[in-house]
Design a protein around this motif. Structure first.
Motif, PDB file in Angstrom:
ATOM      1  N   VAL A 111      -0.683  -7.658   1.621  1.00  0.00           N
ATOM      2  CA  VAL A 111       0.707  -7.355   1.262  1.00  0.00           C
ATOM      3  C   VAL A 111       1.649  -8.275   2.041  1.00  0.00           C
ATOM      4  O   VAL A 111       1.487  -8.473   3.257  1.00  0.00           O
ATOM      5  CB  VAL A 111       1.048  -5.875   1.555  1.00  0.00           C
ATOM      6  CG1 VAL A 111       2.485  -5.565   1.129  1.00  0.00           C
ATOM      7  CG2 VAL A 111       0.067  -4.950   0.828  1.00  0.00           C
ATOM      8  N   VAL A 135      -4.050  -8.349  -4.965  1.00  0.00           N
ATOM      9  CA  VAL A 135      -4.875  -7.164  -5.172  1.00  0.00           C
ATOM     10  C   VAL A 135      -6.008  -7.509  -6.131  1.00  0.00           C
ATOM     11  O   VAL A 135      -5.805  -8.229  -7.124  1.00  0.00           O
ATOM     12  CB  VAL A 135      -4.055  -5.993  -5.760  1.00  0.00           C
ATOM     13  CG1 VAL A 135      -4.893  -4.718  -5.797  1.00  0.00           C
ATOM     14  CG2 VAL A 135      -2.787  -5.769  -4.955  1.00  0.00           C
ATOM     15  N   PHE A 145       0.566   1.252  -1.909  1.00  0.00           N
ATOM     16  CA  PHE A 145      -0.110   0.874  -0.671  1.00  0.00           C
ATOM     17  C   PHE A 145       0.166   1.902   0.424  1.00  0.00           C
ATOM     18  O   PHE A 145       1.262   2.455   0.510  1.00  0.00           O
ATOM     19  CB  PHE A 145       0.358  -0.512  -0.212  1.00  0.00           C
ATOM     20  CG  PHE A 145       0.337  -1.537  -1.294  1.00  0.00           C
ATOM     21  CD1 PHE A 145      -0.850  -2.103  -1.714  1.00  0.00           C
ATOM     22  CD2 PHE A 145       1.522  -1.941  -1.905  1.00  0.00           C
ATOM     23  CE1 PHE A 145      -0.867  -3.048  -2.725  1.00  0.00           C
ATOM     24  CE2 PHE A 145       1.519  -2.877  -2.913  1.00  0.00           C
ATOM     25  CZ  PHE A 145       0.312  -3.436  -3.328  1.00  0.00           C
ATOM     26  N   VAL A 159      -4.910  -3.771   3.526  1.00  0.00           N
ATOM     27  CA  VAL A 159      -4.080  -2.577   3.330  1.00  0.00           C
ATOM     28  C   VAL A 159      -4.759  -1.693   2.278  1.00  0.00           C
ATOM     29  O   VAL A 159      -5.163  -2.182   1.218  1.00  0.00           O
ATOM     30  CB  VAL A 159      -2.660  -2.960   2.863  1.00  0.00           C
ATOM     31  CG1 VAL A 159      -1.837  -1.701   2.580  1.00  0.00           C
ATOM     32  CG2 VAL A 159      -1.987  -3.827   3.908  1.00  0.00           C
ATOM     33  N   VAL A 183      -5.331   0.673  -0.754  1.00  0.00           N
ATOM     34  CA  VAL A 183      -4.650   0.834  -2.046  1.00  0.00           C
ATOM     35  C   VAL A 183      -4.926   2.222  -2.596  1.00  0.00           C
ATOM     36  O   VAL A 183      -6.070   2.691  -2.578  1.00  0.00           O
ATOM     37  CB  VAL A 183      -5.124  -0.227  -3.061  1.00  0.00           C
ATOM     38  CG1 VAL A 183      -4.439  -0.031  -4.412  1.00  0.00           C
ATOM     39  CG2 VAL A 183      -4.859  -1.621  -2.529  1.00  0.00           C
TER      40      VAL A 183
END
Length: 354
Positions: free
Chosen positions: A160, A216, A201, A171, A173
């Motif tokens: 991110v 992503v 997120f 991160v 999801v």
């Protein structure tokens, strides 16, 4: 549902770590389920035997009170109570297996499993997540291979980007359908627009940070294809345009073989059940016997034909085949136990002659 899907995937992963492959993990899971259901299977076969015994009395009650349904119902209930017989007892194992089937199906078509072990091989099976109709899709070539519809899902981790120039990797999801939007009806060859919610997120102090973009992994469950998609912020959402090409469908011979094995295993499982009941001292009503024979022949054909059109993953088919084979042996064992118990009861009940 997402929680149970993740739990199923983690269970399969744990079993595969123990036995060395996801295919063996599915087989072990099948055996565990069937062993746990053994008491219900005993109840099911005992119920079927009891049905044969009370059949003549049931027919007599139906004929005698055919003009008085209320009395007929009461007499039937008294008959069931007298013989400790539950007419729905044979349905419980099937009803309990349905949620397990749905969970396994959902797990094996999920992006998480495809990303984790979608290309896992087992015996002659090339991919445990493959369906009978496959495509020549290649992952991570920045292009989705699609048919007329797509079924996208998100990977578990993302990179991110923030307005202050900082970047957070790995991160988590939130793989929720509410966080991902796209038009699943499309024209192959045209770009597809994918929309991602900003709150997809799990980020600490999310309110104090401004997201400008994210990388992503997105998976098309239809083609078992994954791509790293770069999203850019537009207003209050993240947008990405991804190229598509038309998919060339092919028949996966290994999955076709599994479908045929399923049909054969179900046919023999039904045949064994019918034969063991036929060998019982009490014979079924001719009409019910004819119905049972018809069901035994048509059900395997109907279900097998259905799997030619419904995209069932190879891993789920493996579960069904092993379950049917287990049931064949289980039927023999349980019926021998029930017959032995019945003979022992008859011997005990015989009174000596005066």
């Amino acid at each position: 549902m997402e929680f149970f899907t993740d739990a199923t995937i983690q269970l399969l992963k744990a079993l595969s770590d123990i036995c060395g492959s996801y295919g063996l993990g599915i087989i072990i899971l099948t055996i565990i389920v069937r062993v746990l259901m053994w008491p219900l299977s005993v109840s099911q076969q005992r119920s079927m035997k009891m049905m044969q015994k009370v059949q003549p009395k049931m027919k007599m009650i139906q004929e005698r009170y055919k003009d008085d349904p209320q009395v007929m119902q009461r007499k039937m209930m008294e008959l069931y109570k007298e013989h400790n017989f539950n007419p729905m007892g044979g349905c419980f194992p099937v009803l309990i297996q349905m949620p397990i089937f749905i969970l396994l199906y959902t797990a094996l078509i999920s992006p998480q499993f495809i990303d984790l072990a979608g290309n896992a091989k087992f015996l002659f099976i090339n991919r445990l997540d493959a369906t009978i109709r496959g495509t020549s899709a290649r992952s991570f070539d920045n292009t989705f291979t699609v048919g007329k519809t797509v079924n996208f899902g998100l990977g578990k981790k993302a990179t991110v980007y923030f307005s202050d120039g900082t970047v957070e990797k790995d991160v988590k999801v939130k793989n929720s359908r509410d966080n991902l939007r796209y038009n699943n009806q499309l024209t192959p060859g045209e770009d597809i627009e994918i929309r991602l919610a900003l709150n997809a997120f799990q980020i600490d102090n999310f309110e104090n940070k401004t997201i400008t973009g994210a990388d992503v992994e997105v998976t098309n469950a239809n083609s078992r294809e994954s791509e790293n998609v770069q999203f850019k912020r537009t207003g209050d959402i993240l947008l990405a345009d991804v190229q598509t090409i038309k998919a060339d469908e092919k028949i996966n011979i290994d999955v076709l073989a599994l479908v045929l094995f399923f049909g054969l295993s179900m046919f023999f499982a039904t045949k064994v059940m019918t034969l063991t009941n036929k060998n019982s001292q009490q014979q079924l009503d001719p009409q019910q016997e004819a119905m049972q024979k018809t069901m035994g022949k048509t059900m395997p054909i109907v279900l097998t034909a259905t799997f030619f059109f419904i995209p069932i993953p190879a891993g789920v088919l493996l579960y069904l085949v092993v379950s049917n084979l287990f049931q064949i042996g289980q039927t023999f064992i349980i019926n021998k136990q029930l017959d032995a118990a019945e003979k022992l009861t008859n011997v005990i009940d015989v009174k000596p002659e005066k």
